[in-house]
Design a protein around this motif. Structure first.
Motif, PDB file in Angstrom:
ATOM      1  N   GLU A  33       7.410 131.298  23.516  1.00  9.32           N
ATOM      2  CA  GLU A  33       6.395 132.319  23.764  1.00  9.32           C
ATOM      3  C   GLU A  33       5.745 132.712  22.450  1.00  9.32           C
ATOM      4  N   ASN A  34       4.441 132.957  22.504  1.00 13.35           N
ATOM      5  CA  ASN A  34       3.690 133.388  21.321  1.00 13.35           C
ATOM      6  C   ASN A  34       3.911 132.454  20.129  1.00 13.35           C
ATOM      7  N   SER A  35       3.866 131.156  20.420  1.00 12.85           N
ATOM      8  CA  SER A  35       4.014 130.119  19.384  1.00 12.85           C
ATOM      9  C   SER A  35       5.360 130.178  18.672  1.00 12.85           C
ATOM     10  N   LYS A  36       6.389 130.658  19.361  1.00 19.42           N
ATOM     11  CA  LYS A  36       7.711 130.772  18.760  1.00 19.42           C
ATOM     12  C   LYS A  36       8.779 130.300  19.745  1.00 19.42           C
ATOM     13  N   LEU A  37       9.674 129.435  19.253  1.00 22.25           N
ATOM     14  CA  LEU A  37      10.785 128.952  20.070  1.00 22.25           C
ATOM     15  C   LEU A  37      12.009 129.822  19.817  1.00 22.25           C
ATOM     16  N   THR A  38      12.606 130.328  20.882  1.00 21.50           N
ATOM     17  CA  THR A  38      13.840 131.110  20.774  1.00 21.50           C
ATOM     18  C   THR A  38      14.889 130.515  21.697  1.00 21.50           C
ATOM     19  N   LEU A  39      16.160 130.755  21.357  1.00 23.96           N
ATOM     20  CA  LEU A  39      17.272 130.200  22.122  1.00 23.96           C
ATOM     21  C   LEU A  39      18.135 131.316  22.678  1.00 23.96           C
ATOM     22  N   SER A  40      18.749 131.053  23.818  1.00 24.06           N
ATOM     23  CA  SER A  40      19.687 132.024  24.374  1.00 24.06           C
ATOM     24  C   SER A  40      20.950 132.045  23.511  1.00 24.06           C
ATOM     25  N   SER A  41      21.792 133.042  23.728  1.00 20.18           N
ATOM     26  CA  SER A  41      22.922 133.305  22.832  1.00 20.18           C
ATOM     27  C   SER A  41      23.924 132.159  22.731  1.00 20.18           C
ATOM     28  N   ASP A  52       3.240 121.360  25.532  1.00 24.17           N
ATOM     29  CA  ASP A  52       2.199 122.150  26.206  1.00 24.17           C
ATOM     30  C   ASP A  52       2.567 123.624  26.313  1.00 24.17           C
ATOM     31  N   GLY A  53       3.096 124.168  25.224  1.00 23.83           N
ATOM     32  CA  GLY A  53       3.411 125.590  25.196  1.00 23.83           C
ATOM     33  C   GLY A  53       4.645 125.990  25.973  1.00 23.83           C
ATOM     34  N   LYS A  54       5.491 125.016  26.336  1.00 25.46           N
ATOM     35  CA  LYS A  54       6.713 125.317  27.085  1.00 25.46           C
ATOM     36  C   LYS A  54       7.902 124.607  26.445  1.00 25.46           C
ATOM     37  N   ALA A  55       9.036 125.309  26.406  1.00 25.54           N
ATOM     38  CA  ALA A  55      10.264 124.693  25.899  1.00 25.54           C
ATOM     39  C   ALA A  55      10.799 123.705  26.926  1.00 25.54           C
ATOM     40  N   ILE A  56      11.269 122.563  26.443  1.00 23.00           N
ATOM     41  CA  ILE A  56      11.835 121.557  27.341  1.00 23.00           C
ATOM     42  C   ILE A  56      13.259 121.965  27.718  1.00 23.00           C
ATOM     43  N   THR A  57      13.543 121.947  29.007  1.00 23.83           N
ATOM     44  CA  THR A  57      14.877 122.270  29.519  1.00 23.83           C
ATOM     45  C   THR A  57      15.453 121.030  30.204  1.00 23.83           C
ATOM     46  N   SER A  58      16.672 121.152  30.703  1.00 23.84           N
ATOM     47  CA  SER A  58      17.319 120.013  31.367  1.00 23.84           C
ATOM     48  C   SER A  58      16.519 119.520  32.561  1.00 23.84           C
ATOM     49  N   SER A  59      15.800 120.419  33.211  1.00 26.87           N
ATOM     50  CA  SER A  59      15.049 120.046  34.415  1.00 26.87           C
ATOM     51  C   SER A  59      13.656 119.500  34.113  1.00 26.87           C
ATOM     52  N   THR A  60      13.229 119.571  32.847  1.00 29.40           N
ATOM     53  CA  THR A  60      11.876 119.092  32.507  1.00 29.40           C
ATOM     54  C   THR A  60      11.908 117.971  31.470  1.00 29.40           C
ATOM     55  N   LEU A  61      13.039 117.266  31.390  1.00 29.01           N
ATOM     56  CA  LEU A  61      13.177 116.192  30.402  1.00 29.01           C
ATOM     57  C   LEU A  61      12.171 115.070  30.611  1.00 29.01           C
ATOM     58  N   ASN A  62      11.775 114.842  31.874  1.00 27.18           N
ATOM     59  CA  ASN A  62      10.837 113.751  32.148  1.00 27.18           C
ATOM     60  C   ASN A  62       9.491 113.971  31.468  1.00 27.18           C
ATOM     61  N   THR A  63       9.244 115.200  31.017  1.00 30.33           N
ATOM     62  CA  THR A  63       8.013 115.495  30.283  1.00 30.33           C
ATOM     63  C   THR A  63       7.943 114.683  28.996  1.00 30.33           C
ATOM     64  N   CYS A  64       9.110 114.337  28.438  1.00 31.01           N
ATOM     65  CA  CYS A  64       9.163 113.642  27.145  1.00 31.01           C
ATOM     66  C   CYS A  64       9.680 112.216  27.277  1.00 31.01           C
ATOM     67  N   GLN A  65       9.625 111.644  28.466  1.00 30.30           N
ATOM     68  CA  GLN A  65      10.101 110.285  28.686  1.00 30.30           C
ATOM     69  C   GLN A  65       8.960 109.375  29.120  1.00 30.30           C
ATOM     70  N   ASP A  66       9.279 108.085  29.181  1.00 32.20           N
ATOM     71  CA  ASP A  66       8.317 107.084  29.655  1.00 32.20           C
ATOM     72  C   ASP A  66       7.011 107.126  28.867  1.00 32.20           C
ATOM     73  N   GLY A  67       7.155 107.167  27.546  1.00 29.71           N
ATOM     74  CA  GLY A  67       5.978 107.123  26.690  1.00 29.71           C
ATOM     75  C   GLY A  67       5.320 108.460  26.427  1.00 29.71           C
ATOM     76  N   LYS A  68       5.788 109.520  27.092  1.00 27.07           N
ATOM     77  CA  LYS A  68       5.231 110.855  26.865  1.00 27.07           C
ATOM     78  C   LYS A  68       5.977 111.515  25.704  1.00 27.07           C
ATOM     79  N   SER A  69       5.251 112.166  24.824  1.00 29.24           N
ATOM     80  CA  SER A  69       5.855 112.728  23.615  1.00 29.24           C
ATOM     81  C   SER A  69       5.838 114.253  23.616  1.00 29.24           C
ATOM     82  N   CYS A  70       6.772 114.829  22.847  1.00 26.13           N
ATOM     83  CA  CYS A  70       6.892 116.280  22.726  1.00 26.13           C
ATOM     84  C   CYS A  70       7.076 116.653  21.258  1.00 26.13           C
TER      85      CYS A  70
END
Length: 275
Positions: A33-41, A52-70
């Motif tokens: 959020e607000n151009s800053k990455l934060t992590l839970s405890s 695209d302004g969103k942190a990659i989580t376990s459920s969105t890994l395909n965003t960075c696969q198959d030639g797509k970059s993050c």
């Protein structure tokens, strides 16, 4: 009285269920959020991804696969004991993905994609001087560092699946003989090779002692050696064209050269005897 006991037990049960629910969800959750990455405890230090302004989580890994970059971020603990994250634009090569231990990232100037291969990779992360090699085995669903202290200088002192350093190059040992090793540190164009693991040897990719010998097709180059899965188009296309191991190929060349020299010498001697 019985009603009171029942309500008390129900309260305890609900309390425990709620606690279990909290623990089940008490996992690493990165947010952006607000151009800053934060992590839970409960997140650990390491590398994380943003797209695209969103942190990659376990459920969105395909965003960075198959030639797509993050975009890559490195998060570490500061003196305040809080974890702070910064974009890691200068990172190149292969690194461990902190969010999913069974995956490795391939990065170029901090732009990365997620890989899910079995194999050995030269570490390009912040700790590459301490942990030179990353080993991934999707059978065990994990990637881990192959500790520098385990690296030998001869396959005879290592084991099948071990890593050795010979003349400043790193090799994978498919047997206890150096001639069967495959270089994993070559920074060259990828090519295909076959490795054979003998019966009775421990197979690091199948995680078992083999009752029958096994042949793998590996893709070597760009500082990695990865297993090409059987049954894939890539496997069928290259399995019959692939050469043997690096040291073995050199041995074959030397043997062929020796035979040629011996043949020439035999002809010279025969010619001399005729006259």
């Amino acid at each position: 009285m019985n009603k009171l006991i029942y309500l008390s037990l129900l309260g305890i049960l609900l309390s425990k269920s709620f606690s279990l629910y909290i623990r089940d969800n008490d996992k690493c959750v990165p947010t952006y959020e607000n151009s800053k990455l934060t992590l839970s405890s409960d997140c650990d230090e390491g590398y994380y991804l943003v797209s695209d302004g969103k942190a990659i989580t376990s459920s969105t890994l395909n965003t960075c696969q198959d030639g797509k970059s993050c975009n890559l971020y490195f998060c570490q603990t500061k003196e305040s004991k809080s974890i702070e994250c910064q974009e890691a634009k200068s990172t190149n090569g292969y690194i461990l993905f902190e969010l999913k231990k069974n995956l490795v990232l391939k990065c170029s100037d901090g732009i990365c994609n997620v890989l899910s291969y079995m194999g050995y990779f030269i570490n390009g992360g912040y700790d590459k001087q301490v942990n030179t090699v990353i080993m991934c085995n999707i059978m065990n669903k994990e990637c881990e560092y192959y500790l520098n202290e385990k690296i030998q200088n001869d396959c005879a002192y290592s084991k099948v699946g071990g890593v050795v350093r010979i003349e400043d190059k790193l090799y994978f040992c498919s047997s206890t003989n150096n001639k069967d090793s495959v270089e994993i540190s070559a920074d060259s164009k990828e090519n295909y090779k076959k490795i054979n693991i003998d019966v009775g040897s421990y197979d690091p990719f199948a995680d078992q002692v083999l009752t029958n010998s096994r042949t793998y097709l590996v893709k070597v180059g760009n500082k990695a050696m990865v297993i090409v899965p059987e049954g894939t188009t890539e496997y069928e296309e290259h399995i019959n064209k692939a050469s043997g191991s690096d040291q073995n190929s050199s041995t074959k060349i030397f043997t062929t050269f020796s035979i040629l020299i011996n043949s020439i010498l035999t002809l010279i001697v025969s010619f001399y005897l005729l006259f």
